[in-house]
Motif scaffolding. Structure first.
Motif, PDB file in Angstrom:
ATOM      1  N   GLU A 107      -0.098  -1.210   9.159  1.00 30.87           N
ATOM      2  CA  GLU A 107      -0.289  -2.307   8.205  1.00 30.87           C
ATOM      3  C   GLU A 107       0.171  -3.629   8.821  1.00 30.87           C
ATOM      4  OE1 GLU A 107      -0.130  -1.544   3.959  1.00 30.87           O
ATOM      5  OE2 GLU A 107       1.778  -2.607   3.982  1.00 30.87           O
ATOM      6  N   THR A 137       0.808  -1.233   0.000  1.00 30.20           N
ATOM      7  CA  THR A 137       0.000   0.000   0.000  1.00 30.20           C
ATOM      8  C   THR A 137       0.834   1.272   0.000  1.00 30.20           C
ATOM      9  OG1 THR A 137      -0.167   0.122   2.402  1.00 30.20           O
ATOM     10  CG2 THR A 137      -1.846  -1.166   1.274  1.00 30.20           C
ATOM     11  N   ARG A 187      -5.849   2.362   0.661  1.00 31.79           N
ATOM     12  CA  ARG A 187      -5.139   1.423   1.526  1.00 31.79           C
ATOM     13  C   ARG A 187      -6.116   0.519   2.252  1.00 31.79           C
ATOM     14  NH1 ARG A 187      -1.458   4.204   5.691  1.00 31.79           N
ATOM     15  NH2 ARG A 187      -0.546   2.151   5.803  1.00 31.79           N
ATOM     16  N   TRP A 199      -6.296  -3.539   2.316  1.00 33.65           N
ATOM     17  CA  TRP A 199      -6.180  -4.297   3.562  1.00 33.65           C
ATOM     18  C   TRP A 199      -7.360  -5.249   3.733  1.00 33.65           C
ATOM     19  CZ3 TRP A 199      -4.668   0.215   7.349  1.00 33.65           C
ATOM     20  CH2 TRP A 199      -3.311   0.520   7.154  1.00 33.65           C
TER      21      TRP A 199
END
Lengths: 255, 311
Positions: free
Chosen positions: B201, B167, B175, B179
């Motif tokens: 993340e 990302t 993003r 995810w």
């Protein structure tokens, strides 16, 4: 080599959209040269003593030379910017080598695709010169593979060169190599007309051997062992170019 | 985490050297099937080089590496047939359409046409690009290109998916979409390997991770374990005016387990941030702002290396 065929399929898929642009470059341009120079200039030349080999007309002399030169130009163009684009800008090769495709699949695939492209150029241009009544023998059929071989002898080393470039440095290649070869390798006049030292230089250029081979097959003037030397020269250059391409691709894609 | 199974990826003293520097210096780790495993570290830490060796895109200089039980040196094509790779920089084929990208990629894997077409349509659905199937790649936004790259990496139904900074460079919304898709893959049992320099993340996606710095692994564990081991439960972030900051020496001592002075703020590592903040107030230290937050992997990284992740 199924992997090489995949590469050909990929290029064919792209070419389906881009073919129109290439028609002028590989096909119309040599045809225009043939008409302007062969028919136009040819009238002036044939009036004087041009001392062309086998006493042929200028048009007949020029046409097979243009066939070999058209293959050189298409091969050089298609092996420079597009290859470095796929290597550096679009990183297409990087994407493909993340699959089971191997580096030799890429190199042989690109060359196989080039052979396909060159065949279309050679077949179409051979058909045109046949309409002009140039060929003197059915051997002209073999002028097609000879012209394709001429193109590959340029393509393979240029692919290797393009694969090592991080930016495009091809203007020099075209200005200082491809264009002078086009003009001085026996396409427009026999190299015997060049000053003595330049004749030797011209003899060592690949286009000279391509022109001689294609012209010999078209006008039925081939003598052995001369044709063997021409063919061996072109095959050697192709093989060296393939070796260099494999090395250059490995260095960029598997470091 | 099924620790009894044969590890999917096994590295022992794995090393990558280039002509004049060592990118990866003798790292060892195991990744189990079904695990989401992360490499966290700043740029240049050796994450990408490690991923490239696992993806058979870069030869191993030294040490041992097994990917799905095979050796990248001798069985690269067989390994690649079972991997999905999402590289750091998008390398989609810009000369063909979105759907053609998937179909052509399927051919490189020798996937028969009817299966490839079915999977391409399913994957476009999965990454929410069905409506753009016939669009030129160039017309896609950065987030869409990433999603297409992920779809392309899934075309061979890979057992292991390698994601190199999946990302980086995307806006927050894009993003989150990525995810969420990766989380779904994880729930389906895919083994994910990802590199990142975003701690959020890593915390969201990774079951286990290694922290890399200067070509070495400096810590290993689950996000929770790492925070427990290398940080406190909470962090009090304080900002002072320049004058206060200049005369601060010693006035904060004893308030926290550890104090980190960053150029823009001061971090107090403590079990209870609110209580520490009260103590700061009772010492009459004028603040510009104060924030109590939970510890993150960023704090772990700062503790381990003395530097922040994104510089």
């Amino acid at each position: 080599m199924i992997g090489a065929i995949r590469m050909v399929q990929r290029n064919a898929l792209v070419y389906r959209r881009a073919w129109r642009g290439s028609v002028f470059f590989s096909f119309l341009q040599p045809t225009l040269f043939l008409i302007a120079m062969g028919v136009g200039v040819g009238r002036l030349v044939n009036r004087g003593d041009a001392s062309l080999p086998a006493g042929v007309d200028f048009l007949d002399f020029l046409a097979p030379g243009l066939l070999a030169a058209a293959c050189m130009q298409t091969a050089s163009f298609e092996s420079s910017w597009p290859i470095s684009g796929k290597m550096t800008w679009q990183r297409t090769y990087e994407a493909i080598t993340a699959t089971p495709m191997r580096i030799r699949d890429l190199v042989f695939g690109e060359l196989a695709w080039m052979a396909v492209r060159l065949s279309t150029v050679a077949i179409a241009f051979t058909a045109i010169i046949t309409l002009f009544g140039v060929p003197r023998s059915p051997l002209v059929i073999l002028a097609v593979p000879a012209a394709v071989l001429t193109g590959l002898a340029f393509s393979a080393p240029i692919i290797a060169y393009a694969a090592t470039r991080k930016r495009d440095h091809f203007n020099g290649l075209f200005r200082f190599i491809i264009t002078p070869l086009f003009l001085f390798s026996g396409v427009f006049f026999p190299i015997a007309r060049l000053p003595e030292p330049l004749q030797t230089v011209a003899w060592f250029t690949p286009l000279f051997h391509g022109v001689e081979l294609v012209r010999g097959l078209t006008l039925n003037t081939l003598e052995s062992p001369a044709w063997l030397i021409h063919a061996a020269y072109l095959v050697s250059l192709t093989v060296i170019g393939i070796g260099a391409s494999l090395w250059a691709f490995r260095r960029r894609l598997h470091a | 985490m099924p620790s009894t199974a044969e590890p999917f990826i096994r590295a022992r003293n794995l090393t990558k050297r280039f002509a004049n520097f060592t990118a990866v210096d003798s790292v060892s780790f195991d990744v189990q099937p079904g695990e989401a495993f992360g490499f966290l570290g700043p740029n240049g830490a050796g994450k990408t080089s490690t991923m490239r060796m696992i993806g058979c895109a870069s030869p191993v200089t030294e040490g041992e590496l097994h990917v799905i039980g095979m050796n990248p040196r001798t069985e690269a094509s067989r390994i690649k047939a079972r991997l999905g790779v999402v590289p750091q920089q998008d390398n989609l084929d810009a000369e063909i359409t979105v759907r053609e990208n998937l179909l052509m990629y399927a051919r490189y894997f020798d996937i028969p046409g009817p299966i490839a077409r079915r999977r391409a349509d399913e994957l476009l659905e999965f990454v929410q690009l069905s409506e753009r199937a016939n669009a030129e790649v160039e017309s896609l936004s950065g987030g869409m290109k990433r999603r297409l790259t992920i779809a392309r990496a899934l075309i061979n139904e890979p057992e292991v998916i390698l994601l190199d900074e999946p990302t980086t460079g995307l806006d927050p919304q894009a993003r989150h979409v990525i995810w969420e898709r990766l989380y779904r893959l994880k729930r389906r049992g895919a083994t994910l390997l990802l590199t990142t320099h975003y701690m959020d993340e890593a915390e969201q996606l990774c079951d286990r991770l290694v922290v890399m710095d200067k070509a070495k692994i400096v810590a290993e564990g689950s996000p929770r374990q790492l925070i427990e081991q290398y940080s406190t439960r909470e962090v009090l972030e304080l900002r002072f005016s320049d004058e206060v900051r200049a005369q601060l020496d010693g006035r904060l001592s004893g308030l926290a387990d550890r104090i980190e002075m960053l150029p823009d703020r001061t971090l107090l590592y403590t079990g209870d941030g609110e209580r520490t903040l009260e103590q700061v107030h009772t010492r009459n230290i004028p603040l510009e702002s104060a924030l109590v937050r939970r510890s993150t992997l960023e704090d772990v990284f700062l503790r381990l290396t003395g530097r922040t992740l994104v510089e």
